[in-house]
Design an enzyme around this catalytic site. Sequence first.
Site, short mmCIF file in Angstrom:
data_model
loop_
_atom_site.label_atom_id
_atom_site.label_comp_id
_atom_site.label_asym_id
_atom_site.label_seq_id
_atom_site.Cartn_x
_atom_site.Cartn_y
_atom_site.Cartn_z
N THR A 239 -25.23 4.61 -65.62
CA THR A 239 -24.56 5.54 -64.70
C THR A 239 -24.18 6.89 -65.32
O THR A 239 -23.77 6.96 -66.46
CB THR A 239 -23.27 4.92 -64.11
N ARG A 267 -28.07 -5.89 -55.11
CA ARG A 267 -26.67 -5.63 -55.48
C ARG A 267 -26.40 -4.12 -55.46
O ARG A 267 -27.14 -3.33 -56.04
CB ARG A 267 -26.40 -6.19 -56.88
N GLY A 269 -23.46 -1.38 -56.56
CA GLY A 269 -22.21 -1.24 -57.30
C GLY A 269 -21.33 -0.19 -56.65
O GLY A 269 -21.40 0.05 -55.44
N ASP A 270 -20.52 0.45 -57.47
CA ASP A 270 -19.59 1.47 -56.97
C ASP A 270 -20.26 2.84 -56.80
O ASP A 270 -19.79 3.67 -56.03
CB ASP A 270 -18.39 1.61 -57.91
N THR A 290 -17.85 5.45 -64.24
CA THR A 290 -18.91 4.63 -64.80
C THR A 290 -18.25 3.35 -65.32
O THR A 290 -17.10 3.38 -65.73
CB THR A 290 -19.65 5.34 -65.97
N GLY A 291 -18.96 2.25 -65.26
CA GLY A 291 -18.39 1.00 -65.76
C GLY A 291 -18.54 -0.12 -64.75
O GLY A 291 -19.48 -0.13 -63.95
N GLY A 293 -18.66 -1.76 -61.80
CA GLY A 293 -18.65 -1.30 -60.42
C GLY A 293 -17.84 -2.19 -59.49
O GLY A 293 -17.13 -1.70 -58.61
N1 GLY Z 1 -20.85 1.62 -62.28
C1 GLY Z 1 -22.19 1.31 -62.09
C2 GLY Z 1 -22.44 0.03 -61.46
O1 GLY Z 1 -21.61 -0.87 -61.55
O2 GLY Z 1 -23.48 -0.13 -60.86
#
Ligand code: GLY
Length: 403
Positions: A239, A267, A269-270, A290-291, A293
Site C-alpha cells: 500500500t 478480499r 481491505g481498507d 497503510t497496514g 486493513g
Molecule cells: N492496508 C492495506 C490492506 O489491508 O489491504
Amino acid sequence: MNRRDFLATTALTSAAVATGIVTMAMTEQPATYKRPVIICKATGVQGMDAAYDMLRNGQDTLDAVLHVCKVQEDDPNDDSVGLGGLPNEDGVVELDACCMHGPTRRAGSVGGVRNIKNVGLLAKAVMEHTGHVMLVAEGAERFATAMGFSKENLLTERSRKIWLLWKETHSDKDWWGPGVADPNWKPPVQAPRSRSVPQSGKDLEARIRDLEPVAAELGIEPEFRREAIYRVLFPPTGTIHVSAVNEKGEMSGATTTSGLAWKLAGRLGDSPIIGAGCYTDQDVGSAGATGSGEENIKVAGAHTIVENMRKGMPPKEAGMDALQRIAHNHNNDMAHLRYLDMVYYILRKDGAYAGVALWGGSAEHPRSFAVHDGTKRVEKCAYLFEGTSIDWPPTPRLPETAK
Ligand code: GLY
C-alpha cells in the site's frame, strides 16, 4: 482568520442555528499554506519531486498525488501496488484504490480489480465519469476498458515465483479463520517472530538457509532470493497513501494497493474504503493508512483522524487517538496487538503533518514516512508502542523436503 474562512465559518454557524444541528466548532487554523506539502509512505519517494513540481506549476492536487501512486504502480519491482503486486492465494493480482478531491468534494474508488495496473487513476475516472463512488471486480474492469485503460497481466515473473515459494511452504496457518479479532483466536504456541527484525537472528538465518534451495529450484534470481524469502516469511501489507496541499490550501488524497499478500480472492481491505484508507475534507485536512486493513476499517481510521483535527486536535494527537481505538478494540491485549500493524499519514490544511504508527519499529528499521515541502525527506513516525509487530499469519512451516 481570512475573510473567506470567516464567511465560511459564519455560514456554517448560521446553518447550524437554522437547522438546530449542533456542530462542533472548527478550530481556527492559521492559513499558513504558503507552499505545497506532500506526505506519503516512504516507498513513494520516487515520484515525489515530479509531483511537487506539478503543485508548484499549478496542477491539480489530485493529479499530483496520483502521480506518486502511478510511479509505484508502474514499477514492477514494487510488489505492494500495481504491476508486480503480490497476488492473492490463487496467484491472481487484485488491486484496490480510492481518492478524494478536496476542492470539488468528490470521491472515487475501485476494489478487487484484475489486469489494470493504474487503479489510482481508475478511481479518479469513477469519480469523474460516473454517478457512483465505487466500482468493484469485473464491473470495474469493464469500466476501465471502456475508459481506455489497457489490460495486462499484473503478475510479474518475480511475483509469480514468490507466490510459488509461498505455496511450497504454506501451512494451515493462513488467512482462513480464525483471524486475530476472533474471540477464539489464540496466539501461536511457537515462539513469535518479529515482522521487521528477527528476534533470533540465528533461527531466522537457519530458516532462510532452508528456503534458499527451494527458491533456487523455482528459478528466483540469486540476488533477489533473500528478499523473496522475506516476502514469504513476513507477508507484506503493501500500500501507498499520498496526501497533498497546494499554495491555495487545496487538498487531495489517494491510496493504492495490491492488498495483503496471499489474501483470499475477493478480499477488500481498507484502501478502497473512503473514510478508512483515505479521507480528505477540504475544510480540515487529509489522512490515509497503510497496514492491517481489517483493523483500520473498524475504526474508520482516516475519517476519525480528520474529524479529530476538525475538533482541534493536532495531527499527531489525532492519529494517536485512532491507533488507541484499534488497541481498545482488542481490549489493549498485547497478545493481540503484537500481530497488528498500522501507519497513518496525516496532513492538515495549514501544512502541519504527522506520521504515526502502532509500532515504532526497530532502531535499524524505524517506522517512517516521506514528506516534501520543498525539501524531500524521510522522517520517523511517532508511535504508540515501542518495538516491532509480529507477522500474521504465522511464518509457514517448512516442507519436510526443505528441512
Ligand atoms: N492496508 C492495506 C490492506 O489491508 O489491504
